[in-house]
Design an enzyme around this catalytic site. Structure first.
Site, PDB file in Angstrom:
ATOM      1  N   ILE A   1     -16.252   3.871 -10.878  1.00 38.96           N
ATOM      2  CA  ILE A   1     -15.888   4.824 -12.102  1.00 38.96           C
ATOM      3  C   ILE A   1     -16.552   4.464 -13.104  1.00 38.96           C
ATOM      4  CG2 ILE A   1     -13.876   5.934 -13.179  1.00 38.96           C
ATOM      5  CD1 ILE A   1     -12.127   5.635 -10.663  1.00 38.96           C
TER       6      ILE A   1
ATOM      7  N   GLY B   1     -10.729  -4.136 -11.420  1.00 38.63           N
ATOM      8  CA  GLY B   1      -9.949  -4.315 -10.507  1.00 38.63           C
ATOM      9  C   GLY B   1      -9.564  -4.462  -8.777  1.00 38.63           C
TER      10      GLY B   1
ATOM     11  N   SER C   1      -3.090   4.546 -11.379  1.00 43.27           N
ATOM     12  CA  SER C   1      -3.773   5.788 -10.073  1.00 43.27           C
ATOM     13  C   SER C   1      -2.304   6.601 -10.288  1.00 43.27           C
ATOM     14  CB  SER C   1      -3.922   4.933  -9.606  1.00 43.27           C
ATOM     15  OG  SER C   1      -3.866   5.726  -8.188  1.00 43.27           O
TER      16      SER C   1
ATOM     17  N   TYR D   1      -1.045  -2.982  -3.765  1.00 43.89           N
ATOM     18  CA  TYR D   1      -1.967  -2.597  -4.839  1.00 43.89           C
ATOM     19  C   TYR D   1      -1.203  -1.456  -6.055  1.00 43.89           C
ATOM     20  CZ  TYR D   1      -5.357   0.888  -6.758  1.00 43.89           C
ATOM     21  OH  TYR D   1      -6.038   1.681  -7.341  1.00 43.89           O
TER      22      TYR D   1
ATOM     23  N   LYS E   1      -0.829  -1.116 -10.079  1.00 44.51           N
ATOM     24  CA  LYS E   1      -0.456  -0.275 -11.232  1.00 44.51           C
ATOM     25  C   LYS E   1       0.632  -0.267 -11.340  1.00 44.51           C
ATOM     26  CE  LYS E   1      -4.902   0.161 -10.480  1.00 44.51           C
ATOM     27  NZ  LYS E   1      -6.083   0.076 -11.223  1.00 44.51           N
TER      28      LYS E   1
ATOM     29  N   PHE F   1      -6.393  12.476   9.931  1.00 37.55           N
ATOM     30  CA  PHE F   1      -5.644  11.357  10.098  1.00 37.55           C
ATOM     31  C   PHE F   1      -4.703  12.457   9.851  1.00 37.55           C
ATOM     32  CE2 PHE F   1      -7.471   7.572   8.211  1.00 37.55           C
ATOM     33  CZ  PHE F   1      -8.227   6.956   9.815  1.00 37.55           C
TER      34      PHE F   1
ATOM     35  N   ASP G   1       0.143   7.595   4.097  1.00 36.99           N
ATOM     36  CA  ASP G   1       0.386   8.743   3.450  1.00 36.99           C
ATOM     37  C   ASP G   1       1.313   9.415   3.211  1.00 36.99           C
ATOM     38  OD1 ASP G   1      -3.185   8.233   3.615  1.00 36.99           O
ATOM     39  OD2 ASP G   1      -3.217   9.199   5.365  1.00 36.99           O
TER      40      ASP G   1
HETATM   41  P1  NAD Z   1     -14.527  -0.048  -8.241  1.00 35.64           P
HETATM   42  O1  NAD Z   1     -14.487  -1.435  -7.219  1.00 35.64           O
HETATM   43  O2  NAD Z   1     -16.411   0.371  -7.394  1.00 35.64           O
HETATM   44  O3  NAD Z   1     -15.138  -1.358  -9.415  1.00 35.64           O
HETATM   45  C1  NAD Z   1     -14.045  -1.723  -9.724  1.00 35.64           C
HETATM   46  C2  NAD Z   1     -14.976  -3.205 -10.850  1.00 35.64           C
HETATM   47  O4  NAD Z   1     -14.189  -3.556 -11.520  1.00 35.64           O
HETATM   48  C3  NAD Z   1     -16.209  -4.104 -10.021  1.00 35.64           C
HETATM   49  O5  NAD Z   1     -17.368  -3.657 -10.367  1.00 35.64           O
HETATM   50  C4  NAD Z   1     -15.443  -4.856  -9.931  1.00 35.64           C
HETATM   51  O6  NAD Z   1     -16.334  -5.579  -9.157  1.00 35.64           O
HETATM   52  C5  NAD Z   1     -14.881  -5.033 -11.175  1.00 35.64           C
HETATM   53  N1  NAD Z   1     -14.232  -5.560 -11.224  1.00 35.64           N
HETATM   54  C6  NAD Z   1     -12.316  -6.132  -9.647  1.00 35.64           C
HETATM   55  N2  NAD Z   1     -12.274  -7.556 -10.351  1.00 35.64           N
HETATM   56  C7  NAD Z   1     -12.418  -7.876 -11.455  1.00 35.64           C
HETATM   57  C8  NAD Z   1     -11.899  -9.421 -12.179  1.00 35.64           C
HETATM   58  N3  NAD Z   1     -11.070  -9.680 -12.313  1.00 35.64           N
HETATM   59  N4  NAD Z   1     -12.884  -9.461 -13.340  1.00 35.64           N
HETATM   60  C9  NAD Z   1     -14.470  -8.843 -13.707  1.00 35.64           C
HETATM   61  N5  NAD Z   1     -14.757  -7.542 -12.642  1.00 35.64           N
HETATM   62  C10 NAD Z   1     -13.970  -7.529 -11.889  1.00 35.64           C
HETATM   63  O7  NAD Z   1     -13.550   0.488  -8.033  1.00 35.64           O
HETATM   64  P2  NAD Z   1     -13.342   2.451  -8.888  1.00 35.64           P
HETATM   65  O8  NAD Z   1     -13.285   2.762  -8.359  1.00 35.64           O
HETATM   66  O9  NAD Z   1     -14.647   2.283  -9.758  1.00 35.64           O
HETATM   67  O10 NAD Z   1     -11.924   2.078  -9.958  1.00 35.64           O
HETATM   68  C11 NAD Z   1     -11.658   2.030 -10.942  1.00 35.64           C
HETATM   69  C12 NAD Z   1     -10.549   1.516 -11.481  1.00 35.64           C
HETATM   70  O11 NAD Z   1      -9.948   3.135 -11.565  1.00 35.64           O
HETATM   71  C13 NAD Z   1      -9.555   0.940 -10.785  1.00 35.64           C
HETATM   72  O12 NAD Z   1      -8.938  -0.236 -11.774  1.00 35.64           O
HETATM   73  C14 NAD Z   1      -8.874   1.585  -9.405  1.00 35.64           C
HETATM   74  O13 NAD Z   1      -7.911   1.074  -9.003  1.00 35.64           O
HETATM   75  C15 NAD Z   1      -8.712   2.621 -10.064  1.00 35.64           C
HETATM   76  N6  NAD Z   1      -8.757   4.079  -9.554  1.00 35.64           N
HETATM   77  C16 NAD Z   1      -9.710   3.885  -8.420  1.00 35.64           C
HETATM   78  C17 NAD Z   1      -8.905   5.396  -7.731  1.00 35.64           C
HETATM   79  C18 NAD Z   1     -10.847   5.332  -6.673  1.00 35.64           C
HETATM   80  O14 NAD Z   1      -9.750   5.462  -5.602  1.00 35.64           O
HETATM   81  N7  NAD Z   1     -11.665   4.894  -7.044  1.00 35.64           N
HETATM   82  C19 NAD Z   1      -7.756   6.350  -7.775  1.00 35.64           C
HETATM   83  C20 NAD Z   1      -7.157   5.670  -8.920  1.00 35.64           C
HETATM   84  C21 NAD Z   1      -7.437   4.481  -9.582  1.00 35.64           C
HETATM   85  N1  UFG Z   2      -8.463  10.332   5.612  1.00 33.27           N
HETATM   86  C1  UFG Z   2      -9.087  11.181   7.403  1.00 33.27           C
HETATM   87  N2  UFG Z   2      -9.869   9.979   7.556  1.00 33.27           N
HETATM   88  C2  UFG Z   2     -10.476   9.054   6.959  1.00 33.27           C
HETATM   89  C3  UFG Z   2     -10.106   8.687   5.293  1.00 33.27           C
HETATM   90  C4  UFG Z   2      -9.466   9.535   4.842  1.00 33.27           C
HETATM   91  O1  UFG Z   2      -8.290  11.487   7.595  1.00 33.27           O
HETATM   92  O2  UFG Z   2     -11.158   7.633   7.761  1.00 33.27           O
HETATM   93  C5  UFG Z   2      -7.038  11.115   5.244  1.00 33.27           C
HETATM   94  C6  UFG Z   2      -5.784  10.491   4.620  1.00 33.27           C
HETATM   95  O3  UFG Z   2      -5.168  10.759   6.159  1.00 33.27           O
HETATM   96  C7  UFG Z   2      -5.848  11.645   3.469  1.00 33.27           C
HETATM   97  C8  UFG Z   2      -7.051  11.831   2.310  1.00 33.27           C
HETATM   98  O4  UFG Z   2      -7.529  11.563   3.848  1.00 33.27           O
HETATM   99  O5  UFG Z   2      -5.068  12.307   3.865  1.00 33.27           O
HETATM  100  C9  UFG Z   2      -7.323  11.597   1.289  1.00 33.27           C
HETATM  101  O6  UFG Z   2      -7.838   9.946   1.671  1.00 33.27           O
HETATM  102  P1  UFG Z   2      -8.479   8.812   0.679  1.00 33.27           P
HETATM  103  O7  UFG Z   2      -8.096   7.190   1.539  1.00 33.27           O
HETATM  104  O8  UFG Z   2      -9.094   9.441   0.565  1.00 33.27           O
HETATM  105  O9  UFG Z   2      -7.354   8.530  -0.592  1.00 33.27           O
HETATM  106  P2  UFG Z   2      -5.393   8.207  -0.451  1.00 33.27           P
HETATM  107  O10 UFG Z   2      -5.150  10.019  -1.381  1.00 33.27           O
HETATM  108  O11 UFG Z   2      -4.804   7.690   0.574  1.00 33.27           O
HETATM  109  O12 UFG Z   2      -6.102   6.969  -1.970  1.00 33.27           O
HETATM  110  C10 UFG Z   2      -6.953   7.215  -2.983  1.00 33.27           C
HETATM  111  C11 UFG Z   2      -7.760   6.144  -3.357  1.00 33.27           C
HETATM  112  C12 UFG Z   2      -5.839   4.976  -4.010  1.00 33.27           C
HETATM  113  C13 UFG Z   2      -4.852   5.988  -4.847  1.00 33.27           C
HETATM  114  C14 UFG Z   2      -5.150   7.382  -5.161  1.00 33.27           C
HETATM  115  C15 UFG Z   2      -5.148   7.720  -5.856  1.00 33.27           C
HETATM  116  O13 UFG Z   2      -7.160   5.510  -2.107  1.00 33.27           O
HETATM  117  O14 UFG Z   2      -6.127   3.648  -4.356  1.00 33.27           O
HETATM  118  O15 UFG Z   2      -6.064   7.727  -4.372  1.00 33.27           O
HETATM  119  O16 UFG Z   2      -4.226   9.246  -5.351  1.00 33.27           O
HETATM  120  F1  UFG Z   2      -4.811   5.181  -5.776  1.00 33.27           F
END
Ligand code: NAD
Ligand code: UFG
Length: 341
Positions: free
Chosen positions: A15, A85, A127, A152, A156, A221, A298
């Protein structure tokens, strides 16, 4: 007027990297810090190709107070966007200490260094997981948070509490908590996207890796949930929309709003089977899948009410699920091994 410098922690991640592109497009100057624990420096080349600008990058761990302080001293930071994170739900159950230390520890250090350097504006990546098991959908920002099911999610929630306490203690702080729903998709150029380590946990990267032949079969799933087709419903938001949401939030922080909290989603729920079908149709590819048992933890249905973000920051997702499927596949097929540097 001088361009504003924005410190982007975790700015080489999924992101963060897309947000850096939107920041540059909107005349901000991103300064990226990242410890590369889940990202690669090849991202910098991609950002440069897309925008024509190579952002400054400092490799550091946000928990390293001295190193972080140096970055603040060397720049005139207007605001911080705190993406850094760890985010794997499963890993957090195995290694809760790591998650508490990394996620909460880095936030504490960051807030201290911001305070020491008089920086008042922060956007935090929260999140939808903070809502736990929803009592009803859509989810509103005013709905209760807590009652989480994994470390996790708990990190948050606790960081949100820390930020809320800080807002009370220091009314001159401007704090935006953004609760992301399910980010998917990739930059439409195909140059940037999600590059998970190992076997993906999340649905979309799993689907694209099956499509590209890296994985043999997708497991769905559970199809016995109380939803129309029995599979879970989520609010999938294109990562570029999410990135644009951060730029809109920064503009809001300039109004000195104090503490604000926004859901960033689309308001549209999509089931697992609907997503698979959309992917197949958008890309004319068959996805090999089979239905298996439920995945523990889930929730059946989870999607956002997005009225508040629309009203207060003018945010509305522009990409639909078909766009997401097209862009995710475009990224995967052009980069079968991810960034691979
Ligand atoms: P990502 O893992 O691609 O990016 C996180 C980045 O932070 C990575 O580049 C990692 O190297 C860096 N990082 C982690 N710990 C660190 C530290 N202590 N110091 C310096 N760098 C560090 O993840 P993302 O999907 O881009 O997510 C970004 C943020 O959004 C995270 O905080 C995540 O929890 C939150 N978020 C993500 C999702 C999702 O589904 N992708 C959903 C909700 C919230
Ligand atoms: N799923 C499958 N097969 C897979 C993976 C996922 O059926 O191989 C299903 C899951 O059971 C769920 C849906 O697809 O019903 C979405 O699953 P994801 O793992 O893609 O996403 P989640 O909603 O479980 O969680 C994600 C991030 C969390 C974040 C959340 C925010 O993983 O970190 O979205 O809503 F907090």
């Amino acid at each position: 007027m001088a361009k504003k410098e924005i410190l982007v922690t975790g700015g080489l991640g999924y992101i963060g990297s897309h947000t850096v592109v939107e920041l540059i497009k909107n005349d901000y100057v991103p300064v990226i810090v990242d410890n590369l624990c889940n990202s690669k420096t090849e991202v910098l080349n991609r950002i440069e190709t897309i925008t024509g600008v190579r952002p400054e990058f400092i490799e550091l761990d946000v928990r390293d107070e001295a190193a972080l302080d140096k970055v603040f001293k060397a720049h005139h930071i207007f605001a911080v966007i705190h993406f850094a994170g760890l985010k794997s739900v499963g890993e957090s159950v195995q290694k809760p200490d790591l998650y508490y230390d990394n996620n909460i520890g880095s936030s504490n250090v960051l807030l201290k260094v911001m305070k020491d350097n008089g920086v008042k504006n922060i956007v935090f990546s929260s999140s939808a997981t903070v809502y736990g098991e929803p009592k009803r959908v859509p989810l509103y920002e005013s709905d209760p948070i807590g009652e989480t099911t994994n470390p996790y999610a708990e990190t948050k929630v606790r960081i949100e509490y820390i930020l809320k306490d800080l807002a009370k203690e220091d009314p001159s702080m401007n704090i935006a908590i953004l609760r992301y729903f399910n980010p998917i998709g990739a930059h439409p150029s195909g140059l940037m996207g999600e590059d998970p380590r190992g076997i993906p946990n999340n649905l979309m990267p799993y689907v694209t890796q099956v499509a590209v032949g890296k994985l043999p079969q997708l497991q769905v799933f559970g199809n016995d949930y109380p939803t129309p087709d029995g599979t879970c419903i989520r609010d999938y938001i294109h990562v570029v929309d999410l990135a644009i949401g951060h730029v809109k939030t920064l503009i809001k922080l300039e109004e000195k709003p104090g503490l604000v909290i926004y859901n960033l989603g689309t308001g549209v729920g999509t089931s697992v089977l609907e997503l698979i079908n959309a992917f197949q149709k958008a890309n004319n590819i068959k996805i090999n899948y089979r239905i298996v048992g439920r995945r523990p933890g889930d929730v059946p249905e989870n999607y956002a009410n997005c009225d508040k973000a629309l009203k207060e920051i003018g945010f509305k997702a522009q990409y639909n699920i078909v766009d997401c499927c097209r862009d995710s596949w475009n990224w995967q097929k052009k980069n079968p091994q991810g960034y691979n540097d």
